[in-house]
Design a protein around this motif. Structure first.
Motif, PDB file in Angstrom:
ATOM      1  N   LEU A  95       0.829  -1.221  -0.102  1.00 32.05           N
ATOM      2  CA  LEU A  95      -0.028  -0.089  -0.072  1.00 32.05           C
ATOM      3  C   LEU A  95       0.896   1.204  -0.077  1.00 32.05           C
ATOM      4  O   LEU A  95       0.536   2.307  -0.679  1.00 32.05           O
ATOM      5  CB  LEU A  95      -0.977  -0.080   1.020  1.00 32.05           C
ATOM      6  CG  LEU A  95      -2.053   1.076   1.390  1.00 32.05           C
ATOM      7  CD1 LEU A  95      -3.043   0.623   0.093  1.00 32.05           C
ATOM      8  CD2 LEU A  95      -2.947   0.955   2.643  1.00 32.05           C
ATOM      9  N   ILE A  96       1.882   1.029   0.725  1.00 24.43           N
ATOM     10  CA  ILE A  96       2.950   2.371   0.884  1.00 24.43           C
ATOM     11  C   ILE A  96       3.456   2.667  -0.501  1.00 24.43           C
ATOM     12  O   ILE A  96       3.757   3.835  -0.972  1.00 24.43           O
ATOM     13  CB  ILE A  96       3.988   2.184   1.799  1.00 24.43           C
ATOM     14  CG1 ILE A  96       3.286   2.264   3.297  1.00 24.43           C
ATOM     15  CG2 ILE A  96       5.101   3.159   1.724  1.00 24.43           C
ATOM     16  CD1 ILE A  96       4.331   1.923   4.182  1.00 24.43           C
ATOM     17  N   MET A  97       3.863   1.403  -1.260  1.00 24.60           N
ATOM     18  CA  MET A  97       4.564   1.508  -2.366  1.00 24.60           C
ATOM     19  C   MET A  97       3.676   2.030  -3.742  1.00 24.60           C
ATOM     20  O   MET A  97       3.973   2.846  -4.389  1.00 24.60           O
ATOM     21  CB  MET A  97       5.074   0.219  -2.905  1.00 24.60           C
ATOM     22  CG  MET A  97       6.337  -0.254  -1.818  1.00 24.60           C
ATOM     23  SD  MET A  97       7.057  -1.859  -2.473  1.00 24.60           S
ATOM     24  CE  MET A  97       7.740  -1.452  -4.088  1.00 24.60           C
ATOM     25  N   ILE A  98       2.435   1.530  -3.734  1.00 28.78           N
ATOM     26  CA  ILE A  98       1.587   2.059  -4.714  1.00 28.78           C
ATOM     27  C   ILE A  98       1.217   3.557  -4.576  1.00 28.78           C
ATOM     28  O   ILE A  98       0.756   4.216  -5.328  1.00 28.78           O
ATOM     29  CB  ILE A  98       0.401   1.070  -5.098  1.00 28.78           C
ATOM     30  CG1 ILE A  98      -0.439   1.101  -3.759  1.00 28.78           C
ATOM     31  CG2 ILE A  98       0.925  -0.316  -5.381  1.00 28.78           C
ATOM     32  CD1 ILE A  98      -1.976   0.280  -3.940  1.00 28.78           C
ATOM     33  N   ASN A  99       0.974   3.908  -3.459  1.00 25.43           N
ATOM     34  CA  ASN A  99       0.600   5.360  -3.186  1.00 25.43           C
ATOM     35  C   ASN A  99       1.796   6.431  -2.958  1.00 25.43           C
ATOM     36  O   ASN A  99       1.478   7.559  -3.348  1.00 25.43           O
ATOM     37  CB  ASN A  99      -0.225   5.439  -1.663  1.00 25.43           C
ATOM     38  CG  ASN A  99      -1.546   4.760  -1.710  1.00 25.43           C
ATOM     39  OD1 ASN A  99      -2.520   5.474  -2.175  1.00 25.43           O
ATOM     40  ND2 ASN A  99      -1.622   3.588  -1.128  1.00 25.43           N
ATOM     41  N   LYS A 108       1.417   8.446  -6.404  1.00 23.67           N
ATOM     42  CA  LYS A 108       0.273   8.871  -6.518  1.00 23.67           C
ATOM     43  C   LYS A 108       0.383  10.561  -6.034  1.00 23.67           C
ATOM     44  O   LYS A 108       1.307  10.949  -5.614  1.00 23.67           O
ATOM     45  CB  LYS A 108      -0.686   8.466  -5.968  1.00 23.67           C
ATOM     46  CG  LYS A 108      -1.360   6.958  -6.317  1.00 23.67           C
ATOM     47  CD  LYS A 108      -2.176   6.441  -5.781  1.00 23.67           C
ATOM     48  CE  LYS A 108      -2.505   5.003  -5.897  1.00 23.67           C
ATOM     49  NZ  LYS A 108      -3.809   4.456  -5.345  1.00 23.67           N
ATOM     50  N   SER A 109      -0.664  11.109  -6.676  1.00 23.57           N
ATOM     51  CA  SER A 109      -0.714  12.693  -6.087  1.00 23.57           C
ATOM     52  C   SER A 109      -1.838  12.737  -4.842  1.00 23.57           C
ATOM     53  O   SER A 109      -2.234  11.480  -4.611  1.00 23.57           O
ATOM     54  CB  SER A 109      -1.502  13.703  -7.210  1.00 23.57           C
ATOM     55  OG  SER A 109      -2.594  13.044  -7.556  1.00 23.57           O
ATOM     56  N   ASN A 110      -1.755  13.615  -4.271  1.00 22.68           N
ATOM     57  CA  ASN A 110      -2.504  13.847  -2.898  1.00 22.68           C
ATOM     58  C   ASN A 110      -3.947  13.366  -3.174  1.00 22.68           C
ATOM     59  O   ASN A 110      -4.650  12.711  -2.280  1.00 22.68           O
ATOM     60  CB  ASN A 110      -2.439  15.162  -2.485  1.00 22.68           C
ATOM     61  CG  ASN A 110      -2.673  15.098  -0.988  1.00 22.68           C
ATOM     62  OD1 ASN A 110      -2.234  14.383  -0.268  1.00 22.68           O
ATOM     63  ND2 ASN A 110      -3.438  15.950  -0.293  1.00 22.68           N
ATOM     64  N   GLY A 111      -4.440  14.194  -4.386  1.00 19.18           N
ATOM     65  CA  GLY A 111      -6.034  13.703  -4.864  1.00 19.18           C
ATOM     66  C   GLY A 111      -6.216  12.326  -4.862  1.00 19.18           C
ATOM     67  O   GLY A 111      -7.335  11.909  -4.703  1.00 19.18           O
ATOM     68  N   GLU A 112      -5.492  11.932  -5.703  1.00 13.92           N
ATOM     69  CA  GLU A 112      -5.429  10.100  -6.107  1.00 13.92           C
ATOM     70  C   GLU A 112      -5.375   9.343  -4.938  1.00 13.92           C
ATOM     71  O   GLU A 112      -6.296   8.386  -4.772  1.00 13.92           O
ATOM     72  CB  GLU A 112      -4.332   9.746  -7.135  1.00 13.92           C
ATOM     73  CG  GLU A 112      -4.416  10.522  -8.526  1.00 13.92           C
ATOM     74  CD  GLU A 112      -3.198  10.095  -9.298  1.00 13.92           C
ATOM     75  OE1 GLU A 112      -3.614   9.441 -10.559  1.00 13.92           O
ATOM     76  OE2 GLU A 112      -2.266  10.069  -8.774  1.00 13.92           O
ATOM     77  N   PRO A 138      -7.193   4.863  -2.369  1.00 15.33           N
ATOM     78  CA  PRO A 138      -5.889   4.551  -1.850  1.00 15.33           C
ATOM     79  C   PRO A 138      -5.447   3.098  -2.300  1.00 15.33           C
ATOM     80  O   PRO A 138      -4.289   2.812  -2.183  1.00 15.33           O
ATOM     81  CB  PRO A 138      -5.945   4.779  -0.271  1.00 15.33           C
ATOM     82  CG  PRO A 138      -7.470   4.739  -0.130  1.00 15.33           C
ATOM     83  CD  PRO A 138      -8.285   5.241  -1.368  1.00 15.33           C
ATOM     84  N   PHE A 139      -6.310   2.257  -2.770  1.00 15.74           N
ATOM     85  CA  PHE A 139      -6.047   1.005  -3.082  1.00 15.74           C
ATOM     86  C   PHE A 139      -5.689   0.597  -4.355  1.00 15.74           C
ATOM     87  O   PHE A 139      -5.483  -0.706  -4.683  1.00 15.74           O
ATOM     88  CB  PHE A 139      -7.251   0.106  -2.608  1.00 15.74           C
ATOM     89  CG  PHE A 139      -7.395   0.192  -0.987  1.00 15.74           C
ATOM     90  CD1 PHE A 139      -6.517  -0.478  -0.275  1.00 15.74           C
ATOM     91  CD2 PHE A 139      -8.575   0.707  -0.269  1.00 15.74           C
ATOM     92  CE1 PHE A 139      -6.752  -0.396   1.236  1.00 15.74           C
ATOM     93  CE2 PHE A 139      -8.782   0.876   0.971  1.00 15.74           C
ATOM     94  CZ  PHE A 139      -7.768   0.124   1.860  1.00 15.74           C
TER      95      PHE A 139
END
Length: 278
Positions: free
Chosen positions: A29-33, A36-40, A45-46
């Motif tokens: 979860l940390i890696m995929i986020n 991303k941008s803050n909005g995404e 988040p998943f």
């Protein structure tokens, strides 16, 4: 009995897979986020990132002053681990080979000191060495290394002690007959034979010192000397709701020690298992 084993085996595999997923999921979860941008992140988040970009990491490295805190952490960790390993091995060797009531009592005292919680002595310790003797003003990172040596030596001496007893003394006698001095015998004969437990102690101390927050937070007051856990805490206070910076910063903080553990875990298992046998 055979049928029960056949039924239990798939059930165990299912449990192991479930535990593995629960363990790995936060890291994934940390890696995929982190891309991303803050909005995404707030919207989904998943979900996987729409595109891979290192812009978040570049911004974090600049704003966090990453390389400064990284180098401070490396200096403290490497310096402490090397000193703890060498001094603890020498101390354990001396105690085992010399024996006697004094050395046995000193060893027992060192083992007993492991039950003393750090929180009970941290304020007097910092007050005496920091405020009175001004060691912090001379070299904050050096003072931190000295403290880690003091707090990490007892367990290391305890672990080395059992390994030194398993080394045949005849090997040392042979080296002495060949003309080696006691220091040469230790460094050329004994210390190489302690390499399995040295690797175990080294990895354990690296994990402890790299991730430690409490002791550096008491010693390091100047931002120039912040280690990565302290820097991460300060960064979190500055960018509390900016997830596109906080998550990459967290990943950069845990990634080096995670890689070190993945490469060193076999040495931990080998050292502990050999110690149990010996």
């Amino acid at each position: 009995m055979i049928m029960n084993k056949k039924i239990a085996l798939p059930f165990i595999y299912v449990l192991l897979v479930i535990f593995f997923i629960l363990f790995v999921f936060p890291f994934v979860l940390i890696m995929i986020n982190s891309f991303k941008s803050n909005g995404e992140i707030l919207e989904s988040p998943f979900a996987l990132p729409t595109h891979l970009s290192l812009a978040n990491f570049a911004e974090v490295i600049e704003k966090m002053n990453f390389f400064s805190s990284f180098s401070n952490t490396v200096i403290v960790t490497v310096g402490s681990v090397i000193c703890i390993g060498l001094l603890a091995a020498m101390t354990a060797y001396y105690m085992v080979r010399r024996g006697g009531r004094f050395n046995n009592g000193l060893f027992a005292l060192m083992v007993a000191s492991m039950i003393i919680p750090f929180q009970s002595i941290m304020i007097p310790l910092i007050y005496i060495y920091g405020a009175k003797l001004h060691w912090i003003d001379v070299s904050p990172l050096g003072f931190l290394i000295v403290l880690y040596i003091g707090f990490g030596s007892a367990l290391s001496v305890f672990m080395y002690h059992g390994f030194v007893k398993s080394i045949p003394y005849e090997l040392e006698e042979a080296s002495l007959l060949d003309g080696c001095t006691r220091p040469q015998t230790f460094f050329k004969i004994v210390l190489p034979m302690l390499s399995p437990i040295s690797a175990t102690i080294g990895i354990l101390n690296v994990l402890w010192i790299w991730n430690d927050y409490l002791l550096p937070s008491l010693v390091l007051t100047d931002e120039r000397y912040f280690t990565m856990p302290i820097k991460m805490k300060a960064f979190n206070g500055t960018y509390m709701n900016n997830w596109e910076l906080l998550i990459p910063a967290l990943l950069l903080t845990i990634l080096p020690i995670l890689i070190a553990y993945l490469f060193g875990q076999r040495y931990i298992i080998r050292g502990v298992s050999q110690g149990a046998i010996k």
